[in-house]
Design a protein around this motif. Structure first.
Motif, mmCIF file in Angstrom:
data_model
loop_
_atom_site.group_PDB
_atom_site.id
_atom_site.type_symbol
_atom_site.label_atom_id
_atom_site.label_comp_id
_atom_site.label_asym_id
_atom_site.label_seq_id
_atom_site.Cartn_x
_atom_site.Cartn_y
_atom_site.Cartn_z
ATOM 1 N N CYS A 74 0.800 -1.100 0.553
ATOM 2 C CA CYS A 74 -0.316 0.464 0.253
ATOM 3 C C CYS A 74 0.624 1.481 -0.277
ATOM 4 C CB CYS A 74 -0.805 -0.166 1.454
ATOM 5 S SG CYS A 74 -1.819 1.408 1.657
ATOM 6 N N PRO A 75 0.444 2.026 -1.142
ATOM 7 C CA PRO A 75 -0.033 2.003 -2.273
ATOM 8 C C PRO A 75 1.269 1.072 -3.064
ATOM 9 C CG PRO A 75 1.005 3.933 -2.309
ATOM 10 C CD PRO A 75 1.120 3.553 -0.800
ATOM 11 N N CYS A 132 -3.115 -2.639 -2.403
ATOM 12 C CA CYS A 132 -4.235 -1.438 -3.204
ATOM 13 C C CYS A 132 -3.637 -0.331 -3.981
ATOM 14 C CB CYS A 132 -5.044 -1.512 -1.303
ATOM 15 S SG CYS A 132 -3.798 -0.492 -0.401
ATOM 16 N N VAL A 163 -7.855 2.653 -3.697
ATOM 17 C CA VAL A 163 -8.571 3.021 -2.277
ATOM 18 C C VAL A 163 -8.153 4.361 -2.981
ATOM 19 C CG1 VAL A 163 -7.938 0.811 -0.827
ATOM 20 C CG2 VAL A 163 -6.154 2.701 -1.906
ATOM 21 N N LEU A 210 -6.658 7.083 -0.162
ATOM 22 C CA LEU A 210 -5.833 7.725 0.939
ATOM 23 C C LEU A 210 -6.446 8.846 1.729
ATOM 24 C CD1 LEU A 210 -1.858 5.425 0.035
ATOM 25 C CD2 LEU A 210 -4.336 4.555 1.937
ATOM 26 N N SER A 230 -8.170 6.760 3.651
ATOM 27 C CA SER A 230 -9.105 5.762 4.255
ATOM 28 C C SER A 230 -8.516 4.016 3.308
ATOM 29 C CB SER A 230 -10.122 5.198 3.905
ATOM 30 O OG SER A 230 -10.467 7.437 4.339
ATOM 31 N N MET A 231 -8.963 3.248 3.718
ATOM 32 C CA MET A 231 -9.426 1.632 3.254
ATOM 33 C C MET A 231 -9.997 1.192 3.699
ATOM 34 S SD MET A 231 -4.970 0.604 3.268
ATOM 35 C CE MET A 231 -4.229 1.694 5.035
ATOM 36 N N SER A 236 4.809 -0.162 2.023
ATOM 37 C CA SER A 236 4.762 0.880 1.374
ATOM 38 C C SER A 236 6.143 1.391 0.738
ATOM 39 C CB SER A 236 4.244 2.160 2.453
ATOM 40 O OG SER A 236 3.840 3.078 1.846
ATOM 41 N N THR A 249 -2.576 9.089 7.095
ATOM 42 C CA THR A 249 -2.179 7.905 6.248
ATOM 43 C C THR A 249 -1.492 6.305 7.380
ATOM 44 O OG1 THR A 249 -2.194 8.515 4.480
ATOM 45 C CG2 THR A 249 -1.063 6.689 4.372
ATOM 46 N N GLU A 299 -4.016 5.317 9.782
ATOM 47 C CA GLU A 299 -4.872 3.936 9.495
ATOM 48 C C GLU A 299 -3.903 2.447 8.714
ATOM 49 O OE1 GLU A 299 -8.752 3.485 6.993
ATOM 50 O OE2 GLU A 299 -7.824 3.867 9.072
#
Length: 210
Positions: A17-18, A38, A107, A109, A111-112, A124, A143, A146
């Motif tokens: 992520c991402p 994601c 997604v 970001l 939010s996931m 990441s 981020t 989350e």
């Protein structure tokens, strides 16, 4: 860049992520690992993503010619070598998305759409900290909050510098926040270095549920 082996990751539920149009999920799952990717790019169709990926690679290689002295070429050797590597990653990603679309979650970001502690490890690369000139501290903090929510054990972020090779200016503020949340934080030098000074990752370990 994450100093991880297949053996360490076996049996772990992993989130990239991402993830972008990269091949860690495709190659990892071929090896029997359990990886989910994601990215905001996955709101587009696979073919749109492939077309945009090729355009981005061509543009990046054109720009790279102008600043290649700022990079270390021990791994990719040449710009053409880098181009082939990125095209191969894009090809593997697209092929896996066609076969296993459930692994690629769109997604936006920070939010996931994942459950609390759904993943053991979150990886990441080349996002947080690198774009400090356009993503402010509040975005970074939101981020990471989350990421902590959806991760059970450990988060690894690479690198910890911006596009100019400077250490992210708000790292100490983030460390204070993470320590207050009961996390341990460590900066680890890795063997991979392409951009000058970008050879350190941040390892965040959750010592208690958050």
């Amino acid at each position: 860049m994450f100093s991880l082996s297949d053996e360490v990751l076996k049996g772990k539920n992993i989130l990239d992520c991402p993830a972008g149009a990269c091949s860690i999920t495709a190659i990892g799952n071929q090896k029997g690992l359990d990886i989910t990717a994601c990215d905001i790019a996955y709101y587009h169709s696979v073919r749109e993503l492939e077309h945009k990926g090729i355009e981005d690679i061509n543009h990046a290689m054109f720009q790279m010619e102008k600043v290649k002295e700022k990079y270390k070429w021990s791994f990719f050797k040449t710009i053409e070598g880098l181009r082939k590597h990125r095209k191969s990653a894009l090809h593997n990603c697209v092929a896996d998305m066609v076969t296993h679309p459930e692994r690629y979650i769109p997604v936006t970001l920070p939010s996931m759409p994942f459950k609390d502690n759904e993943f053991d490890i979150l990886l990441s690369a080349h996002f947080l900290f690198m774009y400090a000139d356009r993503l402010d501290y509040d975005f970074h903090l939101s981020t990471i909050k989350e990421m902590l929510r959806v991760t059970k054990e450990e988060i690894r972020i690479f690198p910890i510098v911006d596009l100019e090779g400077n250490r992210y200016e708000h790292l100490d503020r983030l460390y204070t926040f993470l320590h207050e949340r009961g996390c341990s934080v460590e900066e680890k030098v890795v063997r991979y270095e392409f951009q000058e000074n970008a050879n350190t990752m941040l390892v965040i370990k959750k010592n208690k549920p958050i």
